[in-house]
Design an enzyme around this catalytic site. Structure first.
Site, mmCIF file in Angstrom:
data_model
loop_
_atom_site.group_PDB
_atom_site.id
_atom_site.type_symbol
_atom_site.label_atom_id
_atom_site.label_comp_id
_atom_site.label_asym_id
_atom_site.label_seq_id
_atom_site.Cartn_x
_atom_site.Cartn_y
_atom_site.Cartn_z
ATOM 1 C CG HIS A 106 38.728 33.706 47.278
ATOM 2 N ND1 HIS A 106 39.482 34.782 46.896
ATOM 3 C CD2 HIS A 106 39.375 32.604 46.812
ATOM 4 C CE1 HIS A 106 40.559 34.349 46.249
ATOM 5 N NE2 HIS A 106 40.515 33.037 46.166
ATOM 6 C CG ASP A 109 40.677 28.413 39.546
ATOM 7 O OD1 ASP A 109 41.304 29.361 40.060
ATOM 8 O OD2 ASP A 109 41.123 27.725 38.607
ATOM 9 N N GLY A 110 39.248 31.233 39.777
ATOM 10 C CA GLY A 110 38.964 32.385 38.924
ATOM 11 C C GLY A 110 38.727 33.675 39.681
ATOM 12 C CG ASN A 111 37.487 33.454 43.679
ATOM 13 O OD1 ASN A 111 36.302 33.753 43.773
ATOM 14 N ND2 ASN A 111 37.930 32.229 43.909
ATOM 15 N N GLY A 112 40.739 35.714 41.431
ATOM 16 C CA GLY A 112 41.719 36.789 41.270
ATOM 17 C C GLY A 112 41.526 37.570 39.989
ATOM 18 N NE ARG A 113 42.573 33.832 36.751
ATOM 19 C CZ ARG A 113 42.741 32.519 36.661
ATOM 20 N NH1 ARG A 113 43.165 31.997 35.534
ATOM 21 N NH2 ARG A 113 42.488 31.736 37.686
ATOM 22 C CB ILE A 114 36.354 37.557 38.581
ATOM 23 C CG1 ILE A 114 36.177 36.447 37.541
ATOM 24 C CG2 ILE A 114 35.049 38.339 38.748
ATOM 25 C CD1 ILE A 114 35.175 35.374 37.940
ATOM 26 C CG HIS A 115 40.550 41.120 42.703
ATOM 27 N ND1 HIS A 115 40.246 42.233 43.458
ATOM 28 C CD2 HIS A 115 41.904 41.113 42.597
ATOM 29 C CE1 HIS A 115 41.361 42.867 43.784
ATOM 30 N NE2 HIS A 115 42.373 42.212 43.267
ATOM 31 N NE ARG A 116 44.615 40.201 38.424
ATOM 32 C CZ ARG A 116 44.732 39.140 39.225
ATOM 33 N NH1 ARG A 116 44.809 39.298 40.544
ATOM 34 N NH2 ARG A 116 44.776 37.921 38.714
#
Length: 514
Positions: free
Chosen positions: A339, A343-350
């Site tokens: 992480h 902010d933005g970690n989840g979308r970059i993760h996918r």
């Protein structure tokens, strides 16, 4: 430090660190080492013990072995048992090596210099701690693999003549998650899902394929925001969709991660771009005192630079040696646990899932599998997968609340993010990819083919603009194939009863047949 020879290994127990065993049994391997040396590390997903029965079985997170499997109650006995039956847990091993006296390890290795287990332990000590034991280079012994490829996924490896081993670890000291060879993963890899996808695509006409690809891309972008509970404007969804469509074309580096964050965030007036310069957690705040209530605590900001370097090097040098879906799971879930951004970690993760699959040629050209949509449909399973490691990680992290309602981690946690078991993550991702290939891709293509037929049949009866045909279709879909009274008296009042009946019959024949 206490000498290994004087360490006390416990006898039979009914509970182990708040985990209840299926029956009273003797902890062995990693469980025994964690207990004897007081290691504060995330527990392995499966722990081992010796039970009274002459049958090996698994239950409640424990694998119970028979009395004949019982190792000697010593550092050597439990270490060899762990390597033989439990595979590598680099986090446990590193913390263990930090807790034992180097002289004890040297003596143990010198006692069996030809043993493959001893040479593997020797290499792992020096690789993990980056310091050498006072031992001469090995002169005999068949070259052994560090990772047993029958237990865990590994690379081809590079030889170390000092230890007479092959370092086939799938990563560097800065980032090296491992994945076990489960029956489920073996079946997924053997299924050749990438070949299945190309076969599906080969049956779709070029015109329909292009529209299918565009729809799936937009669907994935929308779903990725929906997973985060956001409903951004259409331009942001399209901009992120465009970025996903270009996944795999750019190599990963610091600048690329920052570019992706800028696209995700859009308006950065209230969000700091770049790596965090403070702590981070996922969770809620107490409504009364704003005390953090973490469900996951992110890597310390002081460790982000080396952790991100490890991710980048994994992508450049190791991801290509593993199955593409396994590589994607290791990289993407490793990123989201770290992480690194505010902010933005989840979308970059996918996004990273798409990056690996596309760069490895797993996707048919021009097709983006809507993995985020598959995840959204299984959101509770997705959360359980994320928590499968976060829940074991949290008890190992010491933190204090900050005045701003954040967390300040006060112990060294970097290894917890470098080395984790990505097996459940890989299995989950394979399930999502399989669903997109076997269901989403062919169903969307079939829908478009049937819609084209619907449009053509409508236009043979009544000439109308494409937008009006689309509106007619939408009304029929909303009302399960029947044009509502409101639609017949307003938007489509000029249609005759016979024309309406014909369009309803056409819709039913095409879309209500399955």
């Amino acid at each position: 430090m206490a000498k290994a020879a004087t360490k006390h290994f416990s006898g039979k127990v009914s509970t182990f660190q708040e985990s209840r065993l299926p029956e009273p049994a003797l902890p062995v391997g990693y469980a025994a080492l964690i207990d004897a040396y007081g290691l504060r590390v995330p527990l392995p997903r499966t722990l081992c013990a010796i039970g009274p029965r002459h049958k090996v079985y698994e239950r409640d997170g424990w694998r119970i072995y028979t009395p004949r499997h019982q190792p000697e109650a010593s550092l050597e006995g439990h270490l060899v048992f762990a390597l033989k039956y439990e595979g590598l847990d680099l986090c446990v091993l590193k913390h263990l090596f930090q807790a034992v006296e180097p002289a004890d390890l040297q003596k143990m290795i010198q006692g069996k210099p030809v043993s493959a287990y001893m040479r593997r332990i020797w290499f792992l000590y020096e690789w993990l701690l980056q310091r050498e034991l006072d031992l001469p280079a090995a002169k005999s012994g068949t070259y052994a693999d560090i990772v047993d490829p029958t237990q865990q996924w590994a690379t081809e490896g590079a030889t170390s003549t000092r230890h007479r081993i092959r370092n086939n670890l799938p990563g560097t000291r800065d980032f090296c998650p491992l994945v076990f060879r489960t029956a489920a993963l073996e079946d997924f890899v053997a299924a050749r899902l990438d070949a299945q996808a190309r076969e599906v695509v080969g049956r779709i006409s070029s015109g329909v394929l292009a529209r299918t690809a565009a729809f799936l891309l937009l669907k994935d972008s929308k779903s990725s925001y929906a997973i985060e509970g956001e409903a951004p404007p259409q331009d942001r969804i399209q901009r992120w969709g465009k970025a996903i469509g270009e996944a795999g074309k750019h190599s990963l580096d610091r600048d690329e991660f920052l570019r992706l964050q800028r696209i995700v965030i859009g308006d950065d007036r209230f969000v700091r771009l770049g790596l965090r310069d403070e702590g981070g957690f996922v969770g809620e705040h107490d409504h009364e005192n704003r005390m953090p209530l973490p469900e996951h605590i992110s890597a310390r900001h002081e460790d982000l630079s080396t952790l991100m370097d490890g991710l980048i090097e994994f992508d450049r040098s190791y991801a290509g040696s593993l199955d593409p879906v396994i590589s994607a799971a290791a990289l993407a879930f490793g990123f989201v646990y770290i992480h690194p951004f505010v902010d933005g970690n989840g979308r970059i993760h996918r996004y990273l899932i798409h990056h690996v699959l596309t760069s490895r040629g797993f996707n048919p050209p021009g097709i983006v599998f809507p993995v985020s949509a598959a995840i959204l449909e299984r959101i509770e399973d997705y959360r359980r997968i994320l928590e499968s490691y976060s829940a074991r990680l949290l008890p190992c992290i010491e933190w204090r609340p900050t005045d701003s309602g954040n967390v300040d981690v006060i112990n060294d946690t970097a290894d917890f993010y470098r080395y984790f078991d990505a097996t459940p993550h890989a299995e989950f991702l394979f399930e999502c990819v399989k669903k997109t290939i076997e269901t989403d891709l062919p169903q969307e293509a079939l829908f478009l083919e049937r819609y084209d037929q619907f449009k053509a049949r409508v236009e043979t009866v009544v000439e109308m603009p494409a937008s009006t045909v689309d509106l007619l279709f939408s009304f029929l879909k909303q009302n399960e194939g029947t044009l509502s009274k409101r639609a017949r008296t307003k938007e489509f009042e000029r249609l005759s009863d016979g024309e309406v009946a014909q369009f309803e019959a056409t819709y039913a024949a095409l879309f209500l047949v399955d």
